[in-house]
Design an enzyme around this catalytic site. Structure first.
Site, PDB file in Angstrom:
ATOM      1  N   ALA A  61       0.853  -1.177   0.000  1.00 17.81           N
ATOM      2  CA  ALA A  61       0.000   0.000   0.000  1.00 17.81           C
ATOM      3  C   ALA A  61       0.894   1.234   0.000  1.00 17.81           C
ATOM      4  CB  ALA A  61      -0.866  -0.017   1.245  1.00 17.81           C
ATOM      5  N   GLU A 123       3.182  -6.064   6.906  1.00 18.74           N
ATOM      6  CA  GLU A 123       2.327  -5.068   7.576  1.00 18.74           C
ATOM      7  C   GLU A 123       2.599  -4.944   9.067  1.00 18.74           C
ATOM      8  OE1 GLU A 123       1.376  -7.107   5.218  1.00 18.74           O
ATOM      9  OE2 GLU A 123      -0.028  -6.147   3.852  1.00 18.74           O
TER      10      GLU A 123
HETATM   11  N1  COA Z   1       4.543   3.576   0.227  1.00 16.00           N
HETATM   12  C1  COA Z   1       5.033   4.794  -0.105  1.00 16.00           C
HETATM   13  N2  COA Z   1       6.300   5.015  -0.406  1.00 16.00           N
HETATM   14  C2  COA Z   1       7.122   3.971  -0.378  1.00 16.00           C
HETATM   15  C3  COA Z   1       6.703   2.675  -0.036  1.00 16.00           C
HETATM   16  C4  COA Z   1       5.356   2.494   0.267  1.00 16.00           C
HETATM   17  N3  COA Z   1       4.854   1.299   0.561  1.00 16.00           N
HETATM   18  N4  COA Z   1       7.753   1.836  -0.079  1.00 16.00           N
HETATM   19  C5  COA Z   1       8.797   2.582  -0.451  1.00 16.00           C
HETATM   20  N5  COA Z   1       8.422   3.859  -0.630  1.00 16.00           N
HETATM   21  C6  COA Z   1       9.269   4.967  -1.082  1.00 16.00           C
HETATM   22  C7  COA Z   1      10.365   5.301  -0.114  1.00 16.00           C
HETATM   23  O1  COA Z   1       9.940   6.219   0.866  1.00 16.00           O
HETATM   24  C8  COA Z   1      11.424   5.883  -1.020  1.00 16.00           C
HETATM   25  O2  COA Z   1      11.040   7.198  -1.325  1.00 16.00           O
HETATM   26  P1  COA Z   1      12.136   8.341  -1.606  1.00 16.00           P
HETATM   27  O3  COA Z   1      12.885   7.852  -2.814  1.00 16.00           O
HETATM   28  O4  COA Z   1      11.317   9.543  -1.797  1.00 16.00           O
HETATM   29  O5  COA Z   1      12.978   8.377  -0.365  1.00 16.00           O
HETATM   30  C9  COA Z   1      11.273   5.082  -2.300  1.00 16.00           C
HETATM   31  O6  COA Z   1       9.955   4.528  -2.236  1.00 16.00           O
HETATM   32  C10 COA Z   1      12.249   3.946  -2.445  1.00 16.00           C
HETATM   33  O7  COA Z   1      12.208   3.142  -1.289  1.00 16.00           O
HETATM   34  P2  COA Z   1      13.503   2.447  -0.699  1.00 16.00           P
HETATM   35  O8  COA Z   1      13.080   1.658   0.487  1.00 16.00           O
HETATM   36  O9  COA Z   1      14.579   3.453  -0.519  1.00 16.00           O
HETATM   37  O10 COA Z   1      13.920   1.500  -1.931  1.00 16.00           O
HETATM   38  P3  COA Z   1      14.573   0.076  -1.946  1.00 16.00           P
HETATM   39  O11 COA Z   1      14.775  -0.260  -3.370  1.00 16.00           O
HETATM   40  O12 COA Z   1      15.712   0.010  -0.981  1.00 16.00           O
HETATM   41  O13 COA Z   1      13.484  -0.929  -1.360  1.00 16.00           O
HETATM   42  C11 COA Z   1      11.313  -1.900  -1.078  1.00 16.00           C
HETATM   43  C12 COA Z   1      12.304  -1.174  -2.030  1.00 16.00           C
HETATM   44  C13 COA Z   1      10.011  -2.030  -1.780  1.00 16.00           C
HETATM   45  C14 COA Z   1      11.873  -3.294  -0.732  1.00 16.00           C
HETATM   46  C15 COA Z   1      11.175  -1.096   0.224  1.00 16.00           C
HETATM   47  O14 COA Z   1      10.883   0.242  -0.101  1.00 16.00           O
HETATM   48  C16 COA Z   1      10.103  -1.567   1.152  1.00 16.00           C
HETATM   49  O15 COA Z   1      10.288  -2.542   1.869  1.00 16.00           O
HETATM   50  N6  COA Z   1       8.960  -0.836   1.189  1.00 16.00           N
HETATM   51  C17 COA Z   1       7.927  -1.061   2.135  1.00 16.00           C
HETATM   52  C18 COA Z   1       7.052  -2.169   1.732  1.00 16.00           C
HETATM   53  C19 COA Z   1       5.973  -2.374   2.750  1.00 16.00           C
HETATM   54  O16 COA Z   1       6.178  -2.359   3.938  1.00 16.00           O
HETATM   55  N7  COA Z   1       4.780  -2.604   2.227  1.00 16.00           N
HETATM   56  C20 COA Z   1       3.649  -2.902   3.019  1.00 16.00           C
HETATM   57  C21 COA Z   1       2.850  -1.670   3.172  1.00 16.00           C
HETATM   58  S1  COA Z   1       1.428  -2.108   4.117  1.00 16.00           S
END
Ligand code: COA
Ligand code: NAD
Length: 643
Positions: A61, A123
């Site tokens: 999300a 989550e």
């Molecule tokens: N919602 C909004 N923004 C998000 C996001 C999310 N679920 N996940 C990542 N972002 C944003 C970050 O804030 C970052 O933004 P910025 O470039 O402005 O700083 C950008 O996306 C990149 O994220 P980052 O974590 O630095 O990239 P990464 O390549 O190292 O990792 C993921 C990618 C997807 C593995 C990691 O971002 C992640 O684990 N995200 C969370 C996933 C999550 O918890 N989802 C469940 C939500 S209920």
């Protein structure tokens, strides 16, 4: 277009393009509903592939939307529409399918992933439970205990593990999209995940044990218990009822204090290096030298090797070198046994050792982790100055010493920096990047890039005694000693910290780490006149008696096979020191412990901020959560104090 449709023969490829991580924000959800309607209505379409553009499948999300009221269409409705479609949908997963992304994939009728993809329901780490069917669909696809650990543990699994568990149908060798289209074309009538019956846990005992382990580890984090409850309901209730309950729990948790705190730290961790000083082009780094193969040096060498760097480990003599190299090999072996290093031989092939500093002539970066002694460190830097390339970066892992003074021995101090790792260095996520006055910006940018390459969270810190984290820790340790003088006992302080959510209290922690290091540091600071105010001698007296903690069988506690016991000797030393300081002592209320500890933390943190040592209060939270076990679900000391 956030969601677009293209045709490959009779298969429609629905592509989500919502950078950076294809979060399932409102435009994505609306686009997907529209895509279901269009593909259902189009007689030239027999099957659908759901794919994503960019670096990853839907990573969840949009966390930024969580502070706002939910906007239609809601994700559960989108997933239901996909699942109910009359034509088969195949999810083509690359990168990470997380949270709502995996829920979306589970609503499809088949899943194919590339070999490096990862899948999970994280989550809980954001203070939530899955809110779009994750707890109901996952146990229908994989064994209940795995579903439980994925949902309540929050850790993703690899494509290989997902295939073995039944979460995905295939791993694509070669072109993912091509393979997904081929799979969709031959899939036939949709097989709906929710139509499967759940049979409960195959091994009820193992399931119950995992649940109780997870509940214990949760300490005060509410979402973990809620996730376990949701999985149990998913196994017990009819799907509709379980889905409704899951959604209600998700919505209730979304606005909880803990979820707000966890969102705060999620974004704070991603903002630490958004600093103009870290923006220059980094210097290339492939060859890293590590000086000292003790606890830290061996851990740092392992961390670098595991992430693809060439490492040359230097020790002062052959015996120490052998011991250091064995430490590194031991760490690599145990990581390989845990499945974390697919190609151990390739990693070991990048590892070299030497006693002669000349072996560092070609290093791009050298990290020093020798004894915490200014003279020894200066000598090491003088030697490095002589043997390394002039553009090589020279870093110190000192915990407390003045990085400016270390840098000053170099002919070009602009290439010196502090890289303060935490123990064990191959596991702990935090890296304080300590910036001496003369450091050049491309050196800072290189350190920032290194922290990312090592999968660590880099935080910029100015130079002071202890930098951000150890300085704050010294302050609350001193406050813990004052609590003893005011009548508290070590076990009372430790219990209060554990109740608050720390995994371990401040005295237990000292016993684990060893009291001798801090003792040496206090002696140095006393000699330098840096310790002011009433000095509490309790810890010094324990050290004078050889009570260095667990490693000597005695410290703040007595240790035996029965575990840690409060020590009569320690209590009497405390009583004597109380008397010596003219303190009344007497009963100390449990409820008064944490306000004092937290107050000391935030007071020192405010000073660290005011002096410009830390860039922001958020950075301080990141340091304390990732380096000092401050409970993540409280958001860090600064967030907790504001809240
Ligand atoms: N919602 C909004 N923004 C998000 C996001 C999310 N679920 N996940 C990542 N972002 C944003 C970050 O804030 C970052 O933004 P910025 O470039 O402005 O700083 C950008 O996306 C990149 O994220 P980052 O974590 O630095 O990239 P990464 O390549 O190292 O990792 C993921 C990618 C997807 C593995 C990691 O971002 C992640 O684990 N995200 C969370 C996933 C999550 O918890 N989802 C469940 C939500 S209920
Ligand atoms: P350690 O005593 O385990 O290891 C130090 C190693 O350095 C020893 O193996 C020693 O043989 C070697 N060494 C000493 N002088 C040398 C020289 N001139 N050339 C080559 N090797 C030499 O100590 P440690 O706990 O690994 O700490 C190392 C540094 O890391 C210290 O500055 C310490 O403050 C810092 N640090 C420690 C921790 C921790 O938790 N232990 C955490 C962060 C930072």
């Amino acid at each position: 277009m956030t969601v677009s449709i293209a045709k490959q023969g009779r298969v429609a490829v629905v592509t989500i393009d919502n950078p950076p991580v294809n979060a399932s924000s409102q435009a994505v959800r609306a686009g997907l509903l529209q895509a279901v309607a269009e593909t259902e209505a189009d007689p030239s379409v027999d099957a659908v592939v759901l794919a994503c553009a960019g670096r990853t499948f839907v990573a969840g999300a949009d966390v930024r939307e969580f502070d706002l009221p939910p906007v239609e269409p809601h994700l559960p409705d989108v997933i239901s529409a996909i699942e109910a479609a009359s034509k088969p949908w195949v999810a083509a997963i690359h990168g990470t399918a997380l949270g709502g992304g995996l829920e979306l994939a589970m609503g499809c009728h088949a899943r194919i992933a590339d070999a490096t993809a990862r899948m999970g329901l994280p989550e809980v780490t954001l203070g939530l439970v899955p809110g779009a069917g994750g707890t109901v669909r996952l146990p229908r696809l994989v064994e209940a205990e795995l579903a439980l650990t994925m949902i309540a543990g929050g850790k993703p699994i690899s494509a290989e593990a997902a295939l073995e568990a039944g979460l995905i149908d295939a791993i694509a060798t070669g072109d993912l999209l091509e393979k997904a289209v081929a799979l969709a074309a031959k899939l036939g009538a949709p097989r709906r995940t929710l139509e499967k019956t759940v049979i409960g846990a195959a091994n009820a005992e193992a399931f119950a044990k995992s649940a109780s382990d997870l509940r214990r580890k949760a300490r005060g984090q509410v979402s973990i218990g809620a996730a376990i409850d949701a999985v149990e309901r998913g196994l017990r209730l009819p799907a509709d009822a379980a889905l409704a309950e899951e959604r209600a729990t998700f919505l209730a948790l979304k606005s909880s204090d803990q979820a707000r705190a966890l969102r705060h730290i999620f974004f704070a961790e991603r903002a630490t290096l958004a600093d103009p000083r870290a923006k220059q082009t980094p210097r290339p780094v492939t060859r890293i030298g590590v000086i000292g193969g003790g606890t830290m040096g061996a851990g740092i060498a392992s961390a670098c090797l595991m992430r693809g760097f060439h490492v040359t480990l230097i020790e002062r003599d052959e015996t120490s070198l052998e011991a250091g190299a064995n430490r590194v090999r031991g760490t690599l072996d145990s990581s390989a046994k845990r499945g974390l290093l697919p190609d151990l031989d390739a990693v070991v092939a990048r590892f070299e050792t030497a006693t002669d500093y000349a072996a560092l002539a070609n290093a791009d970066l050298v990290i020093e982790a020798v004894f915490e002694d200014m003279d020894v460190k200066k000598q090491v830097f003088v030697q490095l100055d002589a043997v390394t390339r002039p553009d090589a970066i020279l870093a110190t892992n000192t915990s407390y010493l003045d990085v400016n003074a270390i840098a000053a021995v170099l002919s070009d101090p602009s290439r010196a920096i502090g890289l303060h790792f935490f123990s064990p260095a191959h596991i702990m996520k935090l890296l304080e990047i300590v910036l001496p006055d003369a450091v050049s910006e491309d050196v800072i940018a290189t350190a920032a890039k290194l922290s990312k390459s090592l999968a660590k969270i880099g935080v910029l810190s100015g130079v002071c005694d202890g930098f951000i984290g150890n300085r704050i820790m010294s302050a609350y340790r001193a406050e813990a000693d004052r609590l003893l003088i005011d009548g508290a006992t070590p076990s009372q302080v430790d219990a209060a910290m554990r109740d608050y959510g720390f995994p371990i209290g401040v005295f237990e922690m000292q016993d684990m780490a060893g009291l001798d290091i801090a003792w040496a540091m206090r002696k140095r600071r006393l000699a330098e006149g840096k310790i002011t105010g009433a000095y509490i001698r309790i810890a010094d007296r324990l050290c004078e008696m050889g009570r260095f903690g667990r490693k000597t069988g005695a410290g703040w506690y007595d240790y035996s096979d029965a575990g840690a016991q409060p020590s009569k000797v320690v209590l009497s030393i405390i009583a004597e020191e109380r008397q010596a300081l003219g303190a009344a002592g007497g009963d100390f209320a449990d409820a008064d412990v944490m306000p004092r500890i937290l107050g000391a933390m935030t007071r020192e943190a405010e000073a660290v901020l005011a002096e410009g040592i830390a860039r922001s209060a958020d950075d301080i939270d990141v340091v304390m959560v990732n380096g000092y076990s401050f409970p993540r679900w409280k958001g860090g000391p600064m967030f907790a104090a504001r809240d």
